[in-house]
Write a protein that holds these residues in place. Structure first.
Motif, PDB file in Angstrom:
ATOM      1  N   ASP C  26       0.809  -1.222   0.000  1.00 42.79           N
ATOM      2  CA  ASP C  26       0.000   0.000   0.000  1.00 42.79           C
ATOM      3  C   ASP C  26       0.844   1.274   0.000  1.00 42.79           C
ATOM      4  N   CYS C  27       2.119   1.149  -0.304  1.00 43.61           N
ATOM      5  CA  CYS C  27       2.988   2.331  -0.336  1.00 43.61           C
ATOM      6  C   CYS C  27       3.674   2.467  -1.697  1.00 43.61           C
ATOM      7  N   GLU C  28       3.960   3.706  -2.069  1.00 49.56           N
ATOM      8  CA  GLU C  28       4.704   3.971  -3.295  1.00 49.56           C
ATOM      9  C   GLU C  28       5.783   4.990  -2.977  1.00 49.56           C
ATOM     10  N   LEU C  29       7.031   4.657  -3.289  1.00 49.98           N
ATOM     11  CA  LEU C  29       8.124   5.599  -3.073  1.00 49.98           C
ATOM     12  C   LEU C  29       8.135   6.584  -4.234  1.00 49.98           C
ATOM     13  N   VAL C  30       7.906   7.861  -3.919  1.00 46.91           N
ATOM     14  CA  VAL C  30       7.797   8.847  -5.012  1.00 46.91           C
ATOM     15  C   VAL C  30       9.015   9.749  -5.122  1.00 46.91           C
ATOM     16  N   GLY C  31       9.755   9.917  -4.020  1.00 48.73           N
ATOM     17  CA  GLY C  31      10.900  10.805  -4.099  1.00 48.73           C
ATOM     18  C   GLY C  31      11.858  10.598  -2.957  1.00 48.73           C
ATOM     19  N   VAL C  32      13.116  11.000  -3.169  1.00 48.49           N
ATOM     20  CA  VAL C  32      14.109  10.930  -2.104  1.00 48.49           C
ATOM     21  C   VAL C  32      14.930  12.215  -2.072  1.00 48.49           C
ATOM     22  N   LEU C  33      15.406  12.544  -0.881  1.00 49.23           N
ATOM     23  CA  LEU C  33      16.337  13.652  -0.710  1.00 49.23           C
ATOM     24  C   LEU C  33      17.613  13.062  -0.126  1.00 49.23           C
ATOM     25  N   ALA C  34      18.727  13.252  -0.849  1.00 48.27           N
ATOM     26  CA  ALA C  34      20.008  12.734  -0.341  1.00 48.27           C
ATOM     27  C   ALA C  34      21.130  13.330  -1.182  1.00 48.27           C
ATOM     28  N   PRO C  35      22.283  13.596  -0.560  1.00 46.49           N
ATOM     29  CA  PRO C  35      23.404  14.123  -1.333  1.00 46.49           C
ATOM     30  C   PRO C  35      23.754  13.121  -2.443  1.00 46.49           C
ATOM     31  N   HIS C  36      23.979  13.613  -3.658  1.00 45.43           N
ATOM     32  CA  HIS C  36      24.383  12.760  -4.779  1.00 45.43           C
ATOM     33  C   HIS C  36      23.320  11.773  -5.239  1.00 45.43           C
ATOM     34  N   ASP C  51      18.815  16.725  -4.430  1.00 47.90           N
ATOM     35  CA  ASP C  51      20.019  16.916  -3.620  1.00 47.90           C
ATOM     36  C   ASP C  51      19.786  17.960  -2.525  1.00 47.90           C
ATOM     37  N   GLN C  52      18.884  18.895  -2.794  1.00 50.15           N
ATOM     38  CA  GLN C  52      18.652  20.015  -1.884  1.00 50.15           C
ATOM     39  C   GLN C  52      17.179  20.103  -1.507  1.00 50.15           C
ATOM     40  N   LEU C  53      16.939  20.544  -0.275  1.00 50.01           N
ATOM     41  CA  LEU C  53      15.573  20.673   0.218  1.00 50.01           C
ATOM     42  C   LEU C  53      14.740  21.606  -0.664  1.00 50.01           C
ATOM     43  N   ASP C  54      15.357  22.750  -1.057  1.00 43.83           N
ATOM     44  CA  ASP C  54      14.551  23.759  -1.755  1.00 43.83           C
ATOM     45  C   ASP C  54      14.296  23.418  -3.231  1.00 43.83           C
ATOM     46  N   GLU C  55      14.875  22.303  -3.686  1.00 41.60           N
ATOM     47  CA  GLU C  55      14.595  21.867  -5.058  1.00 41.60           C
ATOM     48  C   GLU C  55      13.296  21.050  -5.159  1.00 41.60           C
ATOM     49  N   ILE C  56      12.869  20.527  -4.003  1.00 45.69           N
ATOM     50  CA  ILE C  56      11.748  19.572  -4.023  1.00 45.69           C
ATOM     51  C   ILE C  56      10.477  20.235  -4.525  1.00 45.69           C
ATOM     52  N   ASP C  57       9.919  19.707  -5.595  1.00 48.39           N
ATOM     53  CA  ASP C  57       8.731  20.310  -6.176  1.00 48.39           C
ATOM     54  C   ASP C  57       7.610  19.288  -6.365  1.00 48.39           C
ATOM     55  N   ILE C  58       7.719  18.161  -5.622  1.00 52.89           N
ATOM     56  CA  ILE C  58       6.644  17.167  -5.712  1.00 52.89           C
ATOM     57  C   ILE C  58       5.990  17.023  -4.348  1.00 52.89           C
ATOM     58  N   SER C  59       4.880  16.367  -4.340  1.00 54.94           N
ATOM     59  CA  SER C  59       4.155  16.197  -3.088  1.00 54.94           C
ATOM     60  C   SER C  59       4.065  14.715  -2.720  1.00 54.94           C
ATOM     61  N   ALA C  71      20.057  18.855   9.890  1.00 55.23           N
ATOM     62  CA  ALA C  71      19.062  19.015   8.825  1.00 55.23           C
ATOM     63  C   ALA C  71      17.624  18.759   9.270  1.00 55.23           C
ATOM     64  N   VAL C  72      17.452  17.983  10.322  1.00 54.89           N
ATOM     65  CA  VAL C  72      16.125  17.428  10.607  1.00 54.89           C
ATOM     66  C   VAL C  72      15.039  18.487  10.848  1.00 54.89           C
ATOM     67  N   PHE C  73      15.371  19.557  11.576  1.00 54.30           N
ATOM     68  CA  PHE C  73      14.333  20.526  11.898  1.00 54.30           C
ATOM     69  C   PHE C  73      13.775  21.189  10.637  1.00 54.30           C
ATOM     70  N   GLU C  74      14.673  21.677   9.761  1.00 55.91           N
ATOM     71  CA  GLU C  74      14.218  22.330   8.532  1.00 55.91           C
ATOM     72  C   GLU C  74      13.467  21.336   7.634  1.00 55.91           C
ATOM     73  N   ASN C  75      13.952  20.126   7.597  1.00 53.36           N
ATOM     74  CA  ASN C  75      13.294  19.079   6.796  1.00 53.36           C
ATOM     75  C   ASN C  75      11.841  18.879   7.209  1.00 53.36           C
ATOM     76  N   VAL C  76      11.640  18.695   8.531  1.00 57.32           N
ATOM     77  CA  VAL C  76      10.303  18.364   9.017  1.00 57.32           C
ATOM     78  C   VAL C  76       9.370  19.564   8.878  1.00 57.32           C
ATOM     79  N   LYS C  77       9.925  20.765   9.098  1.00 59.77           N
ATOM     80  CA  LYS C  77       9.120  21.984   8.899  1.00 59.77           C
ATOM     81  C   LYS C  77       8.643  22.041   7.440  1.00 59.77           C
ATOM     82  N   PHE C  78       9.584  21.793   6.525  1.00 57.61           N
ATOM     83  CA  PHE C  78       9.245  21.780   5.091  1.00 57.61           C
ATOM     84  C   PHE C  78       8.150  20.755   4.806  1.00 57.61           C
ATOM     85  N   ALA C  79       8.315  19.561   5.350  1.00 53.24           N
ATOM     86  CA  ALA C  79       7.355  18.477   5.108  1.00 53.24           C
ATOM     87  C   ALA C  79       5.955  18.897   5.551  1.00 53.24           C
TER      88      ALA C  79
END
Lengths: 254, 254, 254, 254
Positions: C26-36, C51-59, C71-79
């Motif tokens: 019941d899950c689909e992996l749609v995107g990942v954030l990771a260096p390289h 590669d970068q948080l601010d590049e993410i343009d999918i939901s 990184a975790v605080f900014e990541n979760v706020k973004f999410a």
């Protein structure tokens, strides 16, 4: 400097043995026998690589064998006939094969060790269990392994039961003829219980009980790196052994 | 002040219950039923002693019963019919008898507790095992008892298996159909292993395994004084119970 | 079908999470954030790499975070600001940051879970220890870790002591003011003992004692694959959570 | 037939020794020394009772002593000077007193045994721990006792640490200089942890760890009847000892 040859050097155990030997100040790895060893070239330039037993044209003091049940007998015979002292971790030698190898070793005046289990914690557990049984004839064994282990009980547990029976001075006080299935399987008068659970690796306990007290010996094998301690003990002892012995416990200096 | 009556006050458990009740600031021991209780006169003058059930002519709030399988049903019926709330540690009530007593209790609007095991560690072990099974469906039970225990596995172990089965969300991953005797006896899909050794008293472990981890819950009963903690819990709770419940776990406030 | 985004997908934990998500029907992996991540191209074509948080343009529906304390605080706020429900295994969030994230979650009407420990055996051990302390106020903790762990006692052990203190109904009977060093270190009135030995991985026991009986709860973490069971529980529950909770125990359905 | 004299025959240990001796087919209880022994008359008519050491006018082969620290030295001196071989379970002898008694024994050409601990499980644990330390230099001790035990760690644990240090071939790999209180108290380079809980009696574990494996030895003393097995071993061996030895392990035939 002890010159060491490793048969099965590219297997999961063999790789660890290579690392072990390279770390010993008094050992030099001079050659390996392994399929594709020559081509892959993962070894230092000073190490000669052989794909086939009959190609080997170098000599060494010690032959370490972690190969296959099919290959081990011919390998060790070759080693002994070429003045190499064997340290054998490969399983599958029959009693007859073992006796034949011991005769060759005697003829060549070479010592060595064949060990079904190089895990020191398991070997010490069995040794202590035999000694404790002298004073605690009532004992039960619980072995615990990962869910994929098909046979039950484990070979080590059966061997432990044998050693407890050998160490006992009299019969225990427990009714081991109880046929309730929960009472486990009886080997040499010692009930063995086998647990199979995911997450577990390889573990064994021996429980002894006497009036008002209990003694428990337990060993846990978390991964195969544990075998390397036992191989190191064999490396340290093998040059001074005068016989080809079976069992790591025979060469422990305690 | 809770007025307490104790049936079986001169037995090994009964004697401990007498001491327990006398130590409680909010309890008063008003009467006992026990063979020869009257004659022996080991009780305080304020305690009325009865040899026979039908002689009892006093009232109390709570009836504690540690008697015999033969006597317990009539005792508890008598207690309920005389407005006493039962705390029953005597074994031997059939399902039918228990249901009849529950009906009488309902009619009299009285609560109470019938507990096959007043040992808190055993009761908590079973409760936790049921909860853990939700996330760890693979479980095995090892119970260990003194050499004189004839039956195997123990009743508590069988009960634990039942609770694990109830708690499981799916089936475990282990092949429990393995017919190797060392794999123990299967109850509700949970293998039970029974160890019998001198020195041991009464102990039980539940082993859970999952990918890369294990969870173990163990309880040890060293002597019967352990039951008194459970009886005390019952004493504290019984006046506020609205039903006659079976199992100490039903009245634990967690 | 739940759409899942994984931050930190190329780390040691992240890789296992990727496998876990791909195995869920019941899950689909749609995107990942990771260096390289973009360059290395180890992911299926259907997975978008950033590669970068601010590049993410999918939901996505769910944001799983196994990154770094930085990184975790900014990541979760973004999410949260992009309507993704967080499952956070990264450590390092301060109390203030956690509270701020909980407020954002409330504003967005999103649930989620921040868990310092996704190991189910450790989480259940702590839960059971808190419950048992209600009836067994006397408790001691023994944690055992590999030889390289520098801090002692472990964070989980300190947390367990806190939960035992919370569960206790009264004070224990043991003199914990004993200043003998062998009596361990006292946290919330619970002595903690720390063992450091090679071979060991990460293990914890809680020992409870009462009159005539003992209760012991033990957990063993053999490798990090154990955390995946906990992440799976979070995946199963997160869509129905109405708050951003801290602690895996808050979402266990027992 | 061995003629046995028991000093301290009416104490808690003494009473059990009396029963033990009476059960041995090859032993005869000929006399006891104990306050009020004469008056109380709890002994068979064939047993001579003495209240005072200087009243004793009979002879025996073996003198068993479970008396008091104040009395033991004079008792054993008396025994040796009257050709009785001592089995001493009384604590309190100083090193000087022990040496003086050993000299008298040598002069009289008598053997005997002074044992601080007659519990076989504890004695075997210490023996095995010393042997295992040869291969597992990294070890920690956890001793667990009832809540009333004031000293920590226990004398047996300190003695175990001493034997581990003796058995070690090199130093362990663990940083035992860590000054975190949770890391226990260091004796001979071995950390000792002491647990004090109600319900517990007297228990000790030694944990050994090496690369990828662990070995654990545990003993549980549930009640003092356990000491009788050790006294029986001494009874069986004492007539063939040529020295007055200290420690039951010295006379174990393993």
């Amino acid at each position: 400097m002890k010159r060491v040859f490793i048969a099965g050097a590219t297997g999961s155990m063999g790789k660890q043995v290579v690392q072990l030997v390279e770390k010993q100040a008094d050992c030099e790895l001079v050659g390996v026998l392994a399929p594709h060893a020559k081509k892959d070239g993962d070894f230092a330039k000073t190490v000669q690589c052989f794909d086939q037993l009959d190609e080997i044209d170098i000599s060494a003091d010690i032959w370490i064998d972690f190969t296959t049940p099919q290959a081990v007998f011919e390998n060790v015979k070759f080693a002994l006939n070429h003045q190499m002292r064997p340290i054998v971790g490969t399983s599958g030698l029959t009693t007859e094969q073992t006796e034949e190898l011991q005769k060759i070793a005697e003829g060549q005046q070479l010592g060595g060790v064949i060990a079904p289990n190089f895990g020191l914690s398991a070997v010490l557990l069995m040794k202590f269990a035999q000694e404790a049984a002298r004073y605690f004839p009532d004992a039960e064994i619980i072995e615990m392994h990962h869910a994929d282990k098909l046979d039950a009980p484990s070979g080590t547990a059966i061997n432990t039961a044998k050693m407890i029976a050998k160490g006992r001075s009299g019969s225990g006080s427990i009714d081991t003829n109880n046929d309730a299935r929960a009472r486990g399987d009886l080997y040499d008068g010692v009930p063995i219980h086998a647990v199979r659970l995911p997450g577990y690796v390889a573990h064994e306990q021996v429980l002894f009980g006497g009036p008002g007290e209990a003694l428990t010996i337990r060993q846990d094998s978390f991964d195969r790196s544990s075998f390397m301690q036992g191989v190191k003990v064999a490396l340290d002892q093998v040059m001074s052994l005068s016989k080809l012995v079976v069992g790591l416990d025979k060469i422990l200096s305690i």
